[in-house]
Scaffold this active site. Sequence first.
Site, PDB file in Angstrom:
ATOM      1  N   TYR A  37       0.857  -1.182   0.000  1.00 22.26           N
ATOM      2  CA  TYR A  37       0.000   0.000   0.000  1.00 22.26           C
ATOM      3  C   TYR A  37       0.898   1.238   0.000  1.00 22.26           C
ATOM      4  O   TYR A  37       1.916   1.273  -0.672  1.00 22.26           O
ATOM      5  CB  TYR A  37      -0.961  -0.060   1.197  1.00 22.26           C
ATOM      6  CG  TYR A  37      -2.142   0.863   1.071  1.00 22.26           C
ATOM      7  CD1 TYR A  37      -2.959   0.810  -0.061  1.00 22.26           C
ATOM      8  CD2 TYR A  37      -2.430   1.797   2.054  1.00 22.26           C
ATOM      9  CE1 TYR A  37      -4.036   1.668  -0.196  1.00 22.26           C
ATOM     10  CE2 TYR A  37      -3.516   2.653   1.934  1.00 22.26           C
ATOM     11  CZ  TYR A  37      -4.317   2.581   0.799  1.00 22.26           C
ATOM     12  OH  TYR A  37      -5.371   3.432   0.664  1.00 22.26           O
ATOM     13  N   LYS A  92     -20.362 -20.779  -8.409  1.00 18.31           N
ATOM     14  CA  LYS A  92     -19.671 -20.703  -9.696  1.00 18.31           C
ATOM     15  C   LYS A  92     -18.214 -20.307  -9.479  1.00 18.31           C
ATOM     16  O   LYS A  92     -17.302 -20.845 -10.110  1.00 18.31           O
ATOM     17  CB  LYS A  92     -20.371 -19.672 -10.579  1.00 18.31           C
ATOM     18  CG  LYS A  92     -20.035 -19.799 -12.053  1.00 18.31           C
ATOM     19  CD  LYS A  92     -20.890 -20.866 -12.709  1.00 18.31           C
ATOM     20  CE  LYS A  92     -20.734 -20.868 -14.202  1.00 18.31           C
ATOM     21  NZ  LYS A  92     -21.650 -21.804 -14.847  1.00 18.31           N
TER      22      LYS A  92
END
Length: 750
Positions: A37, A92
């Site tokens: 970050y 899925k």
Amino acid sequence: MGLDEDSLEYHREEPPGKIEISTTKPTNTQRDLSLAYSPGVAAPCREIRDDAEKAYSYTSKGNMVGVVSNGSAVLGLGDIGAAASKPVMEGKGVLFKRFADIDVFDLEFDHDDPEAFVESIAALEPTFGGVNLEDISAPDCFVIEEELRERMDVPVFHDDQHGTAIISGAALLNAAEIADKELSELKIVFSGAGASAIATARFYVSLGAKRENIIMCDSSGILTDERARHGELNEYKQEFARDVPEGDLADAMEGADVFVGLSVADIVDEEMVRSMAADPIIFAMANPDPEIGYEVAKNARDDTVIMATGRSDYPNQVNNVLGFPFIFRGALDVRASEINEAMKVAAAEALAELARQDVPDAVVKAYGDQPLQFGPEYIIPKPLDPRVLFEVAPAVAQAAMDSGAARSELDTEDYVERLEARLGKSREMMRVVLNKAKSDPKRLALAEGGDEKIIRAAYQIQEQGIADPVLIGDEAEITETAADLGLDFSPEVVDPTGNNYEAYAERLYERRQRKGITRSEAGELIHDSNYFASVMVESGDADAVLTGLTHHYPSALRPPLQVIGTAEDADYAAGVYMLTFKNRVLFVADATVNQNPDEDVLEEVTRHTADLARSFNIEPRAALLSYSNFGSVSNEGTRKVRRAAETLREDPAVDFPVDGEMQADTAVVEDLLEGTYEFSELDEPANVLVFPNLEAGNISYKLLQRLGGAEAIGPMLVGMDKPVHVLQRDDEVKDIVNMAGVAVVDAQQE
């Protein structure tokens, strides 16, 4: 609890749902965080600002697919809305990850307006390397996919349309070959005219079928030009309207070579099958129940009926999981701009070709040792065949490169090696065993038959065809508990307190009369369910036994050890855990039985554990562990381990690598084996770890399970004369079912 309740518990268990986000880079130090970050993250941001293509180099976009739905046409449930579709979309994502190592964000949009839906998805193009549309009602799904394909520069794929088309297309290629029929001459009848049916019909034309030979039926009958003229057909149905007389499905099927069902259950009868052409091809793909039952269709005629369904309990399952993970894998890895017709045809042809190849023994074993050979009962590969990834993804990638859809090139031979490394070594090990069990179920005595978990497990064991469970306990109580749980279940129950088991008491007396047991004591002990189940198996009235859920391990183990004992070629039993990690599988012994084994015990335990590994299709590499590395410490504790390893290495009957004594990290770290200890007999990390005593084994497996993220299966008892497995007191239903599978496979080997 029934299936619905078990599923709710499965999804509700912490953390809720089925997916989570995990990091792929270290975040352990301040420097790690400054790279991940602020301030370090600014560097890749600037690179991507200057060249958007670098998002594929510096972010996860290249392996990220968006699974997108509005929940308007969920399989079997219909229009349930966006929020209710989320479990399906998460599922899925699970399949994408499990079969092709593709990461997924599922996105459920509360849109009824197709244009609003298109705008929302198109705006997400910077996020994803591809978009999988799912469970969107027709005709909106056609509009949405067409517009997104035009607007987006990443692959967009509506699996409900194209997945079934591709998998059944592969089956059609092989079925036509077996029936000795040309695709261009096939008369094909469709039951159903929705998105999946229309896409499948289009795809069959791409494969070589003739559009004029296709007749499509909806709920009102054959799609005809007359119905189109009267405005009864939308623009998509009109594509397959024919200049033929009006009629129903039965009329359409007369003389047909192929029936393709994408409609509703039980719409086809035997007479309709008999009206078809010789050696008919029937793809009855309605879920969960097909348009005609498998046995009904096969028995309707005397000639060859080539049958496929959407079900896993019959041959030739048309399962979309054979397609979308591998198609996206190939598309992502060449950074394709679309999934075009050439890529879809390549996927179907690769699947068809794979089914014609010799099936590896490991795949045959995974499906219960049933014959898997190209023919009417095997026209498409099995979803768990690992070769699907290595065949379909490269074929799709090559087609993308050949058709100009790819934006990067790759060498397909090198690519296969990359795919193997990506998939990792770990497999769903228990599925191998459960399928073996289903191939030849055995009678399984469940000693604690009155326990709720045991009853629930017995229901699943019987429902899945893993074993024929025999519950030991009070029949009235067991029946009442099953009814309270809502189980449609009438199990076989044997009550050990009955008066008809004098023969069992006599057999127990024979086995233990010189071990301090009198005839009267045997008569009392036989009412104990553990002793009763043990005698039942020892006498041959059951093939295997599970016990221990409601007992401490030693007290549960004692009766089978006393009654059944160890095998003829074994002097010792041992408890083994299988630990599965992301990239490896370990068998850990002994973790439950032998407190302070000597070298003879260690040697025998190693042999038993190696045999167990092979029952899971794992070739053993055994390490006998200590706190010493190859003589660095010499005392009686380290010497016994060293001597056991030496004895095993010197035995020509031992056909697996074994070494020791060695420390745990030496055994499992390849760099240590290849570097510091290059002389070791192990040229790869060990997968069978034999601990020097019970304390070390038990402590280690629990730490690996709780802190190392391993899934533990076991303990599996090895060395017994008949299959016996002792459960843990905190085992869940799934653990009991798994151990039932292990017990049945043990019995099969008997």
